[in-house]
Each structure stands twice: as structure tokens, then as C-alpha cells.
Motif scaffolding. Structure first.
Motif, PDB file in Angstrom:
ATOM      1  N   ALA A 173       0.846  -1.192   0.000  1.00 53.93           N
ATOM      2  CA  ALA A 173       0.000   0.000   0.000  1.00 53.93           C
ATOM      3  C   ALA A 173       0.888   1.251   0.000  1.00 53.93           C
ATOM      4  O   ALA A 173       2.059   1.204   0.383  1.00 53.93           O
ATOM      5  CB  ALA A 173      -0.919   0.002   1.213  1.00 53.93           C
TER       6      ALA A 173
ATOM      7  N   ARG B   2       0.890   5.442   1.060  1.00 56.04           N
ATOM      8  CA  ARG B   2       0.274   6.637   1.650  1.00 56.04           C
ATOM      9  C   ARG B   2       1.125   7.850   1.294  1.00 56.04           C
ATOM     10  O   ARG B   2       2.336   7.843   1.463  1.00 56.04           O
ATOM     11  CB  ARG B   2       0.163   6.515   3.168  1.00 56.04           C
ATOM     12  CG  ARG B   2      -0.960   5.605   3.632  1.00 56.04           C
ATOM     13  CD  ARG B   2      -1.229   5.737   5.129  1.00 56.04           C
ATOM     14  NE  ARG B   2      -2.325   4.878   5.533  1.00 56.04           N
ATOM     15  CZ  ARG B   2      -3.604   5.211   5.460  1.00 56.04           C
ATOM     16  NH1 ARG B   2      -3.918   6.438   5.008  1.00 56.04           N
ATOM     17  NH2 ARG B   2      -4.552   4.389   5.835  1.00 56.04           N
TER      18      ARG B   2
ATOM     19  N   LEU C 295      -4.260   7.518   1.625  1.00 52.61           N
ATOM     20  CA  LEU C 295      -4.032   6.220   0.990  1.00 52.61           C
ATOM     21  C   LEU C 295      -4.327   6.331  -0.499  1.00 52.61           C
ATOM     22  O   LEU C 295      -5.444   6.697  -0.891  1.00 52.61           O
ATOM     23  CB  LEU C 295      -4.926   5.155   1.630  1.00 52.61           C
ATOM     24  CG  LEU C 295      -4.730   3.718   1.135  1.00 52.61           C
ATOM     25  CD1 LEU C 295      -3.337   3.206   1.481  1.00 52.61           C
ATOM     26  CD2 LEU C 295      -5.806   2.813   1.717  1.00 52.61           C
TER      27      LEU C 295
ATOM     28  N   THR D 232      -1.341   0.497  -5.921  1.00 51.78           N
ATOM     29  CA  THR D 232      -0.456  -0.256  -5.033  1.00 51.78           C
ATOM     30  C   THR D 232       0.881  -0.493  -5.719  1.00 51.78           C
ATOM     31  O   THR D 232       0.996  -0.435  -6.949  1.00 51.78           O
ATOM     32  CB  THR D 232      -1.061  -1.620  -4.653  1.00 51.78           C
ATOM     33  OG1 THR D 232      -1.278  -2.384  -5.843  1.00 51.78           O
ATOM     34  CG2 THR D 232      -2.375  -1.439  -3.904  1.00 51.78           C
TER      35      THR D 232
ATOM     36  N   THR E 184       1.947  -3.325   8.166  1.00 50.67           N
ATOM     37  CA  THR E 184       0.827  -3.223   7.223  1.00 50.67           C
ATOM     38  C   THR E 184       1.303  -3.269   5.764  1.00 50.67           C
ATOM     39  O   THR E 184       0.495  -3.093   4.871  1.00 50.67           O
ATOM     40  CB  THR E 184       0.046  -1.911   7.459  1.00 50.67           C
ATOM     41  OG1 THR E 184       0.943  -0.805   7.285  1.00 50.67           O
ATOM     42  CG2 THR E 184      -0.566  -1.870   8.822  1.00 50.67           C
TER      43      THR E 184
ATOM     44  N   THR F  43       3.143  -1.059   4.096  1.00 53.81           N
ATOM     45  CA  THR F  43       2.776   0.244   3.538  1.00 53.81           C
ATOM     46  C   THR F  43       4.012   1.113   3.399  1.00 53.81           C
ATOM     47  O   THR F  43       4.818   1.232   4.325  1.00 53.81           O
ATOM     48  CB  THR F  43       1.756   0.966   4.455  1.00 53.81           C
ATOM     49  OG1 THR F  43       0.582   0.153   4.560  1.00 53.81           O
ATOM     50  CG2 THR F  43       1.371   2.324   3.877  1.00 53.81           C
TER      51      THR F  43
END
Length: 205
Positions: free
Chosen positions: A118, A120, A125, A129, A198, A200
Motif C-alpha cells: 500500500a 500513503r 491512501l 499499489t 501493514t 505500507t
């Protein structure tokens, strides 16, 4: 500027508008058409080989990004523009050559094993991806750069993508360019962090 993309004689592609943006170049068809301009007067000259190859690669990329994109038409092939000698080179021949280009390049894209990542940007967000490969986070260059206000160019001579004028170690996967998160962040003057809990990538301006 009325076009989404402008392709210079040396094959450099200028990305002027996102595909979601309506620009004004073909009257009533603007709402569902992307405009691509090749620089030159093709009534008296021919597109350069670099321009043609850049156009083919751009179309291939767009048709992966936008699966509903089925037709490649010249300006004069749109309703109401039969009078206009534009682009002034035979579109039937161009489409035939493009089909042959696609046949040659099918299956020649890198398809690594991917762990989704992911992204950010400044707390938001993103809808796209990246992926994790061999411990390196790879992020899609165009959407991340666009979201961060960066400039993206395709350099046909070297088959490279530049972000804000900087060459990155990107991979071309299914027509899309992915770059290491830290390189892309540096090119966009962003700070980057990794949240392993996560998966991310966190980018901050």
C-alpha cells in the motif's frame, strides 16, 4: 495545450494531462478520447522512427492501463473532421505496424512474484499499489508522481522513464513503470518510511 501527450521528434513523451482529464482537441468526442500529438508537419515530412516507436509503446501502456481503450484513430477519422488533413500520414498503415509491434512484444514483460504494498502520500491512501520484491518496495512511477505533482517523461532513445528530470532504476511490468520507493521519493523530494506491520510505504512532502 489541447493534448494529453506530446511526442517530440527524439521520442521524448511529455505527459500533459491525466487520462481522467477532458482536454479539447476533437470537438464532441473529447469526453471519451485521449489526444496524442506527434510534433511535426507530416504533409511535407514523415514522423521519425523514435516518434513512431514512442507512440507504439505509449499506446501499449495506455491499453494496459485502460482496458476499454479499443480504437486508435487519426484526427481526420473522427466525425466532422474528414476535411482536416491530420495527422497526414496513413493511419491504416500505422495500425497495421502497431499490431505487428504488439505481436512481437507480447509476453516480453517482466512478471516477478509480487507482495502487494500500500502507498500513503501525506497521510492519504492512494488508490494504486506497489509490490515488494527481494526486500525492495517498487512503486508505480506515473500515478505516484502525478499525485505528488511531479513530472514524468518517457525517453525513447534509452527506454528510460524520468521523474523530475532524474533517471530511475525502473522495471517495466505489463506496460507500467515501477521504481524503488527510495529512488522515487528522492526524485519527488519526499521522505519515505516503511511500515512492515501493514506493508505500507509512507511518503511525506
Amino acid at each position: 495545450m489541447a493534448y494529453h501527450f506530446v511526442i517530440q521528434k527524439d521520442g521524448v513523451i511529455y505527459w500533459c494531462y491525466d487520462s481522467e482529464t477532458i482536454s479539447y482537441h476533437v470537438d464532441n468526442s473529447n469526453r471519451h478520447v485521449l489526444g496524442i500529438c506527434l510534433v511535426g508537419d507530416f504533409r511535407t515530412q514523415q514522423p521519425t522512427a523514435a516518434q513512431i516507436e514512442a507512440t507504439q509503446r505509449l499506446l501499449q501502456y495506455l491499453q494496459v492501463e485502460i482496458p476499454t481503450m479499443k480504437q486508435v484513430l487519426g484526427h481526420q477519422e473522427y466525425s466532422g473532421y474528414a476535411w482536416k488533413n491530420c495527422p497526414a500520414f496513413p493511419m491504416g498503415t500505422f495500425r497495421t505496424n502497431y499490431s505487428q509491434f504488439l505481436q512481437k512484444t507480447v509476453g516480453k514483460v517482466d512478471k516477478p512474484k509480487q507482495i502487494p504494498v500500500a502507498i500513503r502520500l501525506n497521510g492519504e491512501l492512494l488508490a494504486v499499489t506497489g509490490f515488494l520484491q527481494e526486500g525492495v518496495s517498487m512503486l508505480p512511477e506515473r500515478p505516484v508522481s502525478n499525485a505528488a505533482g511531479g513530472k514524468v517523461e518517457w525517453i525513447e532513445q534509452t527506454k528510460d522513464v524520468r521523474v523530475n528530470g532524474k533517471n530511475l532504476n525502473e522495471k517495466i511490468i505489463a506496460g507500467s513503470a515501477y521504481a524503488p520507493a527510495r529512488e522515487l521519493a528522492a526524485g519527488l523530494c519526499l521522505q519515505v518510511e516503511w511500515d512492515g506491520s501493514t506493508n505500507t510505504v509512507i511518503l511525506r512532502g
